[in-house]
Design a protein around this motif. Structure first.
Motif, short mmCIF file in Angstrom:
data_model
loop_
_atom_site.label_atom_id
_atom_site.label_comp_id
_atom_site.label_asym_id
_atom_site.label_seq_id
_atom_site.Cartn_x
_atom_site.Cartn_y
_atom_site.Cartn_z
N LEU A 185 0.83 -1.20 0.00
CA LEU A 185 0.00 0.00 0.00
C LEU A 185 0.87 1.26 0.00
O LEU A 185 0.60 2.22 -0.74
CB LEU A 185 -0.93 -0.01 1.22
N THR A 195 2.42 1.69 -3.48
CA THR A 195 1.40 2.09 -4.45
C THR A 195 1.03 3.56 -4.27
O THR A 195 0.90 4.31 -5.25
CB THR A 195 0.14 1.22 -4.30
N ALA A 196 0.85 3.96 -3.02
CA ALA A 196 0.47 5.35 -2.74
C ALA A 196 1.59 6.31 -3.13
O ALA A 196 1.34 7.38 -3.69
CB ALA A 196 0.11 5.51 -1.27
N PHE A 207 1.65 6.70 -6.82
CA PHE A 207 0.49 7.48 -7.26
C PHE A 207 0.75 8.98 -7.06
O PHE A 207 0.47 9.79 -7.94
CB PHE A 207 -0.75 7.04 -6.49
N GLU A 234 0.71 11.37 -10.20
CA GLU A 234 -0.49 12.18 -10.38
C GLU A 234 -0.41 13.54 -9.69
O GLU A 234 -1.16 14.45 -10.04
CB GLU A 234 -1.72 11.42 -9.85
N LYS A 260 -9.85 7.87 -9.95
CA LYS A 260 -8.68 7.01 -9.78
C LYS A 260 -8.52 6.58 -8.32
O LYS A 260 -8.21 5.41 -8.03
CB LYS A 260 -7.43 7.73 -10.26
N ALA A 261 -8.75 7.51 -7.39
CA ALA A 261 -8.66 7.17 -5.97
C ALA A 261 -9.72 6.15 -5.59
O ALA A 261 -9.47 5.22 -4.80
CB ALA A 261 -8.81 8.44 -5.12
N GLU A 268 -11.08 3.91 -7.65
CA GLU A 268 -10.72 2.63 -8.26
C GLU A 268 -9.64 1.90 -7.47
O GLU A 268 -9.61 0.67 -7.44
CB GLU A 268 -10.23 2.88 -9.70
N LEU A 269 -8.77 2.66 -6.80
CA LEU A 269 -7.74 2.05 -5.95
C LEU A 269 -8.28 1.59 -4.60
O LEU A 269 -7.56 0.95 -3.82
CB LEU A 269 -6.60 3.04 -5.74
N TRP A 272 -9.23 3.62 -2.18
CA TRP A 272 -8.81 4.51 -1.09
C TRP A 272 -9.96 5.29 -0.49
O TRP A 272 -9.89 5.71 0.66
CB TRP A 272 -7.74 5.46 -1.59
N GLU A 290 -13.08 -1.26 1.92
CA GLU A 290 -11.95 -2.17 1.99
C GLU A 290 -11.83 -2.86 3.35
O GLU A 290 -11.20 -3.90 3.47
CB GLU A 290 -10.65 -1.41 1.69
N LEU A 306 -1.43 4.97 4.08
CA LEU A 306 -1.87 5.67 2.87
C LEU A 306 -1.75 7.18 3.03
O LEU A 306 -1.18 7.87 2.17
CB LEU A 306 -3.31 5.27 2.55
#
Length: 377
Positions: free
Chosen positions: A12, A15-16, A19, A23, A46-47, A49-50, A52, A64, A74
């Motif tokens: 996580l 990935t964050a 991102f 972005e 996008k957030a 879809e992840l 978050w 989640e 995150l």
């Protein structure tokens, strides 16, 4: 107390971080900071879809179902941007208020929409006599013909412009200064009579919300019962504050890294300024504030996730971290001198945010008082 990250948390974090780098480069953060919403529909999607936007929302409500520490991992990376927008206000604080105060039907209806980004929440509590104590909530909701009529102002409401709905704290009972009688109403921001105005001098996502004879149906009471709102706010704040602190820790780290890099590359009198003792003093002060913020935040998260009494640690974390972010930014300006105030350089984005977040969910003085109360002093 094990403060190491699990494998899932490491993924996580990576990935964050990727991102944010992709972005939210510095130029994007600067441009977005002074916009009314702090986010674009594309970035919001996008957030979502992840996952978050539903990071702490339980799976049965479309989220989640992760822990507070997962969310903090995150948000520490988002703080490095610093990434603006309603992700914390809606997906953390707003979602937790609904979780603690909503009926089962309200949770089933609202939380999946929050997790998908189709509904964005902002929590409107504070008023012109600013404080996070219940006695300063004075705006009334008067029941007339099956609707509550709202008249008044909510001040320093974060992300109200981006929100589709407000969770508004009003008094439906006696104004005796106690928490009894405070009710949370769900108010759509497009309701006639609701006006949202950005506040100048703050980061772009802090607003005044004015209510002019706004009519809200009685069914909009969060939890279905009047006078129970403050308890939900307190319970939600206890979990949300360490996640906000993690965001500030990430910001402190980014500002510290910026100052150290500048001290290595800026040459004066034939040598990097990082060799000068006074510059070193500023950087050491920044390290001390950063470490204090990080460890108090981690302790509060650990206690929350392990079911230990956490109130004192949460209040300590917020008091320390709010001060730390402000002081780290001050130290960075001392290191950078004139270049630090150039907007395009990127430091002032953190500086302005450190002042805005200092008071959010209670300033350091408020939390020191709450800490004393929690310790029985």
């Amino acid at each position: 107390m094990d403060l190491g990250l699990t494998e899932a948390q490491d993924i996580l974090k990576t990935t964050a971080a990727e991102f944010v780098q992709r972005e939210y480069p510095k130029e994007t953060c600067i441009d977005m900071e002074m916009t009314p919403t702090g986010i674009t529909p594309q970035l919001l999607r996008k957030a979502a879809e992840l996952g978050w936007l539903g990071v702490i929302i339980p799976e049965e409500y479309g989220g989640e179902g992760r822990s507070c520490t997962d969310a903090a991992v995150l948000f520490e990376q988002l703080g490095r941007g610093p990434v603006p927008g309603p992700v914390f206000s809606s997906s953390i604080f707003g979602a937790l208020v609904v979780l603690h105060g909503g009926t089962e039907e309200q949770k089933q209806t609202m939380l999946p929409q929050v997790a998908s980004g189709t509904q964005l929440l902002a929590v409107a509590v504070t008023e012109p006599h600013y404080s996070w104590r219940p006695e300063t909530v004075q705006m009334h909701g008067n029941l007339q013909d099956g609707s509550y009529v709202l008249q008044g102002v909510k001040l320093f409401v974060h992300d109200a412009q981006a929100a589709t709905h407000l969770l508004c704290a009003v008094r439906t009972g006696a104004s005796n200064g106690s928490s009894a009688g405070i009710t949370l109403l769900l108010v759509a921001t497009d309701t006639p009579g609701v006006t949202v105005r950005p506040l100048s001098g703050w980061m772009g996502q802090v607003h005044e919300v004015r209510f002019e004879q706004v009519r809200v149906p009685a069914t909009a009471v969060l939890g279905g019962r009047t006078g129970q709102g403050w308890e939900a706010l307190q319970a939600a704040s206890l979990q949300a504050i360490p996640i906000l602190c993690a965001y500030q820790v990430g910001s402190c780290q980014a500002v510290f890294d910026m100052a150290v890099e500048y001290s290595r590359t800026r040459v004066q009198f034939g040598q990097p300024i990082g060799r000068f003792q006074r510059v070193q003093d500023h950087i050491i002060g920044m390290v001390n504030h950063l470490d204090a913020a990080r460890w108090t935040t981690h302790e509060a998260l650990w206690k929350l996730d392990t079911g230990r009494p956490a109130a004192a640690s949460v209040h300590l974390a917020k008091a320390v971290t709010s001060e730390a972010y402000l002081k780290v930014c001050d130290g960075a300006h001392e290191v950078h001198a004139g270049v630090g105030v150039i907007r395009e350089y990127g430091l002032t984005v953190h500086t302005q945010r450190s002042r805005s977040l200092y008071h959010y969910l209670g300033d350091a003085r408020y939390h020191r008082r709450c800490l004393a109360d929690a310790l029985g002093w």
